[in-house]
Design a protein around this motif. Sequence first.
Motif, PDB file in Angstrom:
ATOM      1  N   CYS A 179       0.604  -1.237  -0.088  1.00 30.75           N
ATOM      2  CA  CYS A 179       0.107  -0.015   0.068  1.00 30.75           C
ATOM      3  C   CYS A 179       0.882   1.207   0.036  1.00 30.75           C
ATOM      4  CB  CYS A 179      -0.965  -0.055   1.201  1.00 30.75           C
ATOM      5  SG  CYS A 179      -2.040  -1.370   1.051  1.00 30.75           S
ATOM      6  N   ILE A 229      -7.563   7.940  -4.902  1.00 31.96           N
ATOM      7  CA  ILE A 229      -7.203   7.954  -3.747  1.00 31.96           C
ATOM      8  C   ILE A 229      -5.994   8.434  -3.810  1.00 31.96           C
ATOM      9  CG2 ILE A 229      -6.762   6.691  -1.792  1.00 31.96           C
ATOM     10  CD1 ILE A 229      -8.852   4.592  -2.711  1.00 31.96           C
ATOM     11  N   CYS A 236      -0.521   4.921   0.828  1.00 33.16           N
ATOM     12  CA  CYS A 236      -1.809   5.304   0.496  1.00 33.16           C
ATOM     13  C   CYS A 236      -2.636   6.192   1.629  1.00 33.16           C
ATOM     14  CB  CYS A 236      -2.500   4.071   0.173  1.00 33.16           C
ATOM     15  SG  CYS A 236      -4.276   4.315   0.091  1.00 33.16           S
ATOM     16  N   LEU A 238      -5.327   5.979   2.776  1.00 32.76           N
ATOM     17  CA  LEU A 238      -6.126   5.385   3.767  1.00 32.76           C
ATOM     18  C   LEU A 238      -5.518   4.283   4.475  1.00 32.76           C
ATOM     19  CD1 LEU A 238      -9.226   4.609   1.112  1.00 32.76           C
ATOM     20  CD2 LEU A 238      -9.238   5.910   2.966  1.00 32.76           C
ATOM     21  N   LEU A 239      -4.095   4.516   4.429  1.00 30.04           N
ATOM     22  CA  LEU A 239      -3.452   3.669   5.412  1.00 30.04           C
ATOM     23  C   LEU A 239      -3.325   4.098   6.818  1.00 30.04           C
ATOM     24  CD1 LEU A 239      -2.459   0.577   4.558  1.00 30.04           C
ATOM     25  CD2 LEU A 239       0.130   1.609   4.560  1.00 30.04           C
ATOM     26  N   CYS A 248      -5.505  -1.084   6.101  1.00 29.27           N
ATOM     27  CA  CYS A 248      -6.424  -0.433   5.360  1.00 29.27           C
ATOM     28  C   CYS A 248      -7.528  -0.038   5.889  1.00 29.27           C
ATOM     29  CB  CYS A 248      -6.866  -1.358   4.260  1.00 29.27           C
ATOM     30  SG  CYS A 248      -7.953  -0.362   2.932  1.00 29.27           S
ATOM     31  N   PRO A 266     -11.602  -0.360  -2.710  1.00 29.10           N
ATOM     32  CA  PRO A 266     -11.208  -0.289  -4.276  1.00 29.10           C
ATOM     33  C   PRO A 266     -11.206  -1.592  -4.808  1.00 29.10           C
ATOM     34  CG  PRO A 266      -9.809   1.192  -3.188  1.00 29.10           C
ATOM     35  CD  PRO A 266     -10.682   0.339  -1.971  1.00 29.10           C
ATOM     36  N   CYS A 269      -7.704  -3.091  -5.537  1.00 31.77           N
ATOM     37  CA  CYS A 269      -7.002  -3.409  -4.463  1.00 31.77           C
ATOM     38  C   CYS A 269      -7.619  -4.934  -3.796  1.00 31.77           C
ATOM     39  CB  CYS A 269      -7.417  -2.665  -3.169  1.00 31.77           C
ATOM     40  SG  CYS A 269      -6.458  -1.087  -3.317  1.00 31.77           S
TER      41      CYS A 269
HETATM   42  S1  SF4 Z   1      -5.669  -1.730   0.009  1.00 36.26           S
HETATM   43 FE1  SF4 Z   1      -6.652   0.040   1.276  1.00 36.26          FE
HETATM   44  S2  SF4 Z   1      -4.756   1.180   2.016  1.00 36.26           S
HETATM   45 FE2  SF4 Z   1      -4.179  -0.270   0.866  1.00 36.26          FE
HETATM   46  S3  SF4 Z   1      -3.814   0.582  -1.505  1.00 36.26           S
HETATM   47 FE3  SF4 Z   1      -6.087  -0.033  -1.314  1.00 36.26          FE
HETATM   48  S4  SF4 Z   1      -7.265   1.570  -0.454  1.00 36.26           S
HETATM   49 FE4  SF4 Z   1      -5.073   1.861  -0.074  1.00 36.26          FE
END
Ligand code: SF4
Length: 363
Positions: A179, A229, A236, A238-239, A248, A266, A269
């Motif tokens: 991520c 994102i 990322c 969102l991490l 995540c 997503p 992912c």
């Molecule tokens: S799994 Fe979650 S934290 Fe990892 S890249 Fe995808 S959205 Fe971002």
Amino acid sequence: MKNKKETKWHYQVTWKVEEEIQDRAQEKIKQLIEEWCKEQGAQFIDIFFEPDAFKLDIQLENNINVYKATKSLNKGLGKVISGVELYLVVTQAERLEGHSITQEIRVEKVIESLWSAEYYDLDERAADDLEAFKDYLNSRQLATIDVDDQLYIVDIEAIGALINLNCFECTKLYQYGCCCGSPCDMSRKNQRYLDKHLSNLAEEMRRLNEKDYDEVMEKGGFISFDGSIKECNGRCSLLVFHEGVYKCMAHKYALDHEIPIYELCPLSCLMYPLEIIELITDKKKKVLFFTSVVEEDFAKIYGRWGSYGSLQIDHRCVKPDEHNEIFKKEDYKPVYKVNQNLLIHEFGEGIYKGMEQLFNKTT
Ligand code: SF4
Ligand code: SF4
């Protein structure tokens, strides 16, 4: 060079029926199928009866469109038992060692008339150099699965490859794991799903780790102007770091609030390392191609995630020979099994059943 004589074709055909198949009907069905096999020059291998279905195994030296050919059988079968419907056809070539690959007739046509190759669920091309991509496809051993009227193409080696996605333990060793950077773009549908929960998800992140939350906000939030994102300090956005490990936030929020992950996270992912590419022909016919990015060469050129070899992470999850006490040998499973829920969610039971049949045959 193609060599018909050195290729044997296996076809597994499944019909669904509405009523339970009694012994007398079984005999008649078997008789009809044996006659049909003679007409086609096919070697009858076996037929299996289930209460609401029957499955035929045959072998041919010729490469035929068995999906079309079996349609002629349906009329006769319909006189024996009501509600009979052709449901699933799995086609696979078995080559003798060292001989060139022969693709199924329809696969040949799709490759020849390929006009564009695009990532499933994204508005993005998977291959700019179509001629090179066609050569790549022709170098792979491909099987086909027909579910109802939809044709799917499967890269046998890539979909049967063993993987062990122990991401939780992996991120303890490599912090961000895969991520790092920003994730793949999302489809509009996916953007809407995430958007619906974004403010609650942000609040939850603030509660779990205020520092991570503040960093994301300083950089302008989670989502960029085009709906994708954002990255935040090399990872990322969102991490979140929580209880000693990076997680995540989208996945955690979905699990904590019993939201189906496909309605929040997503899709790209959730797919890794399964890769799905739409093959679009010059007649605008769309066929889905299932493969995976376990081979770095493929990942670098055609994978939506790009090169994973460049991430400075020990990708034992896609290298079963490098199993250790964290990536345990017994936990490696074929890509299609690891992605069972996603396949069924996106395409229905049939595609997963088809893959099971394909690999029960090949392994
Ligand atoms: S799994 Fe979650 S934290 Fe990892 S890249 Fe995808 S959205 Fe971002
Ligand atoms: S390297 Fe493999 S196990 Fe580690 S985070 Fe990425 S996908 Fe998960």
